[in-house]
Motif scaffolding. Structure first.
Motif, mmCIF file in Angstrom:
data_model
loop_
_atom_site.group_PDB
_atom_site.id
_atom_site.type_symbol
_atom_site.label_atom_id
_atom_site.label_comp_id
_atom_site.label_asym_id
_atom_site.label_seq_id
_atom_site.Cartn_x
_atom_site.Cartn_y
_atom_site.Cartn_z
ATOM 1 N N PRO A 120 -20.691 -3.163 9.942
ATOM 2 C CA PRO A 120 -20.665 -1.743 10.304
ATOM 3 C C PRO A 120 -20.423 -1.476 11.784
ATOM 4 N N ASP A 121 -20.673 -2.470 12.652
ATOM 5 C CA ASP A 121 -20.464 -2.259 14.082
ATOM 6 C C ASP A 121 -19.028 -2.547 14.506
ATOM 7 N N GLU A 122 -18.210 -3.001 13.567
ATOM 8 C CA GLU A 122 -16.822 -3.306 13.903
ATOM 9 C C GLU A 122 -15.919 -2.182 13.398
ATOM 10 N N LEU A 123 -15.042 -2.436 12.450
ATOM 11 C CA LEU A 123 -14.146 -1.379 11.964
ATOM 12 C C LEU A 123 -14.270 -1.258 10.449
ATOM 13 N N PRO A 124 -15.395 -0.737 9.969
ATOM 14 C CA PRO A 124 -15.644 -0.698 8.524
ATOM 15 C C PRO A 124 -14.759 0.305 7.795
ATOM 16 N N VAL A 125 -13.849 -0.219 6.983
ATOM 17 C CA VAL A 125 -13.004 0.618 6.137
ATOM 18 C C VAL A 125 -13.771 0.896 4.843
ATOM 19 N N PRO A 126 -13.922 2.148 4.446
ATOM 20 C CA PRO A 126 -14.622 2.444 3.191
ATOM 21 C C PRO A 126 -14.047 1.650 2.019
ATOM 22 N N GLU A 127 -14.925 0.953 1.312
ATOM 23 C CA GLU A 127 -14.553 0.124 0.156
ATOM 24 C C GLU A 127 -13.615 -1.027 0.519
ATOM 25 N N GLY A 128 -13.556 -1.387 1.783
ATOM 26 C CA GLY A 128 -12.698 -2.493 2.188
ATOM 27 C C GLY A 128 -13.087 -3.809 1.545
ATOM 28 N N ASP A 129 -14.341 -3.910 1.136
ATOM 29 C CA ASP A 129 -14.815 -5.141 0.502
ATOM 30 C C ASP A 129 -14.550 -5.171 -1.000
ATOM 31 N N HIS A 130 -13.836 -4.178 -1.540
ATOM 32 C CA HIS A 130 -13.582 -4.085 -2.978
ATOM 33 C C HIS A 130 -12.198 -4.575 -3.395
ATOM 34 N N ILE A 131 -11.354 -4.980 -2.445
ATOM 35 C CA ILE A 131 -9.942 -5.203 -2.787
ATOM 36 C C ILE A 131 -9.625 -6.629 -3.221
ATOM 37 N N GLY A 132 -10.575 -7.544 -3.126
ATOM 38 C CA GLY A 132 -10.305 -8.939 -3.452
ATOM 39 C C GLY A 132 -9.696 -9.162 -4.829
ATOM 40 N N PRO A 133 -10.298 -8.624 -5.902
ATOM 41 C CA PRO A 133 -9.731 -8.827 -7.239
ATOM 42 C C PRO A 133 -8.299 -8.315 -7.370
ATOM 43 N N ALA A 134 -7.985 -7.185 -6.746
ATOM 44 C CA ALA A 134 -6.627 -6.645 -6.825
ATOM 45 C C ALA A 134 -5.635 -7.515 -6.063
ATOM 46 N N LEU A 135 -6.065 -8.089 -4.945
ATOM 47 C CA LEU A 135 -5.196 -9.021 -4.218
ATOM 48 C C LEU A 135 -4.924 -10.270 -5.050
ATOM 49 N N ASN A 136 -5.941 -10.746 -5.739
ATOM 50 C CA ASN A 136 -5.752 -11.923 -6.595
ATOM 51 C C ASN A 136 -4.801 -11.618 -7.757
ATOM 52 N N SER A 153 -3.647 -0.296 -5.039
ATOM 53 C CA SER A 153 -4.936 -0.678 -5.623
ATOM 54 C C SER A 153 -5.577 -1.831 -4.847
ATOM 55 N N ALA A 154 -4.766 -2.528 -4.026
ATOM 56 C CA ALA A 154 -5.262 -3.640 -3.213
ATOM 57 C C ALA A 154 -5.346 -3.267 -1.745
ATOM 58 N N CYS A 155 -5.384 -1.965 -1.461
ATOM 59 C CA CYS A 155 -5.453 -1.465 -0.084
ATOM 60 C C CYS A 155 -6.583 -0.443 0.045
ATOM 61 N N ARG A 156 -7.088 -0.304 1.246
ATOM 62 C CA ARG A 156 -7.987 0.790 1.597
ATOM 63 C C ARG A 156 -7.654 1.201 3.031
ATOM 64 N N GLY A 157 -7.911 2.493 3.358
ATOM 65 C CA GLY A 157 -7.558 2.995 4.675
ATOM 66 C C GLY A 157 -8.735 3.540 5.446
ATOM 67 N N LEU A 158 -8.526 3.710 6.736
ATOM 68 C CA LEU A 158 -9.584 4.207 7.619
ATOM 69 C C LEU A 158 -9.798 5.708 7.467
ATOM 70 N N SER A 159 -8.717 6.462 7.333
ATOM 71 C CA SER A 159 -8.800 7.920 7.320
ATOM 72 C C SER A 159 -7.880 8.482 6.252
ATOM 73 N N GLU A 160 -8.371 9.403 5.445
ATOM 74 C CA GLU A 160 -7.559 9.977 4.375
ATOM 75 C C GLU A 160 -6.322 10.677 4.935
ATOM 76 N N ILE A 161 -6.469 11.341 6.079
ATOM 77 C CA ILE A 161 -5.327 12.039 6.675
ATOM 78 C C ILE A 161 -4.251 11.048 7.085
ATOM 79 N N SER A 162 -4.639 9.981 7.779
ATOM 80 C CA SER A 162 -3.647 9.008 8.220
ATOM 81 C C SER A 162 -3.110 8.177 7.058
ATOM 82 N N VAL A 163 -3.904 7.994 6.015
ATOM 83 C CA VAL A 163 -3.411 7.291 4.823
ATOM 84 C C VAL A 163 -2.296 8.105 4.165
#
Length: 207
Positions: A18-34, A172-182
């Motif tokens: 959380p003290d670095e650059l936490p992307v919401p749900e960034g830890d959820h993309i592993g299965p989609a990458l596989n 489905s294998a991506c997550r972004g920092l900001s909805e506007i910039s996404v």
């Protein structure tokens, strides 16, 4: 030939750091990458690898994203993806690093903060060798997923498209920092004629 690229799927870009650059749900993309890798002949990993003393480092999130005058570091960021730290590690769902066919480390120099995986510098003059490696293996189509959609994924996809590859971004294998910039990134990618897919099945239908 098809290559699948895991762009910076590191803990630094997840709520686990959380003290670095936490992307919401960034830890959820592993299965989609596989999943997307199962469609490819080659699998590539890219990783941020930054010095804690880089010229772009600032102490707080509140002073982030301020413009800089350095030619190859355009914005301020908090420390992240420092080799040897928890944030440098990749998601636990993913293979060991030695199981990938090719790995790119970027941003090691303290005066460089690239986003895309194809060049070490923002002016895109110093190649990381990724484009050349793909070409040497007769890759013509690249499936891209990773973190974050609105920065490193977007720029990597645009660089690959500019190099002449057919590029599919697997959302489905991506997550972004900001909805506007996404959403802005989606527009930019579509304008570059990059395919945006919202599911594994969508990716399969394009291949």
């Amino acid at each position: 030939m098809i290559a699948s690229i895991d762009v910076d799927p590191q803990l630094t870009f997840t709520p686990k750091c959380p003290d670095e650059l936490p992307v919401p749900e960034g830890d959820h993309i592993g299965p989609a990458l596989n999943e997307q890798a199962s469609l490819a002949h080659f699998r590539v990993l890219t990783k941020d690898a930054h010095s804690p003393h880089a010229v772009w480092v600032i102490e707080t999130h509140q002073t982030m994203l301020q413009p800089l005058d350095y030619p190859n570091a355009d914005l301020t960021w908090v420390k992240h993806a420092i080799p040897g730290t928890q944030g440098f590690k990749i998601l636990s769902d993913l293979p060991e690093i030695t199981e990938y066919d090719h790995v790119i480390w970027k941003g090691i120099e303290p005066t460089l903060h690239p986003y895309g995986a194809c060049y070490h510098d923002l002016k895109e003059k110093l190649s990381t060798g990724l484009i050349e490696w793909l070409q040497s293996r007769d890759v013509d189509t690249v499936i891209v997923g990773g973190l974050a959609t609105d920065y490193c994924v977007k720029i990597t996809a645009l660089q690959l498209k500019q190099a002449g590859f057919t590029v599919i971004v697997n959302l489905s294998a991506c997550r972004g920092l900001s909805e506007i910039s996404v959403q802005s990134s989606y527009t930019e990618l579509r304008q570059a004629e990059i395919h945006l897919c919202h599911s594994f099945d969508d990716v399969k239908r394009l291949l």
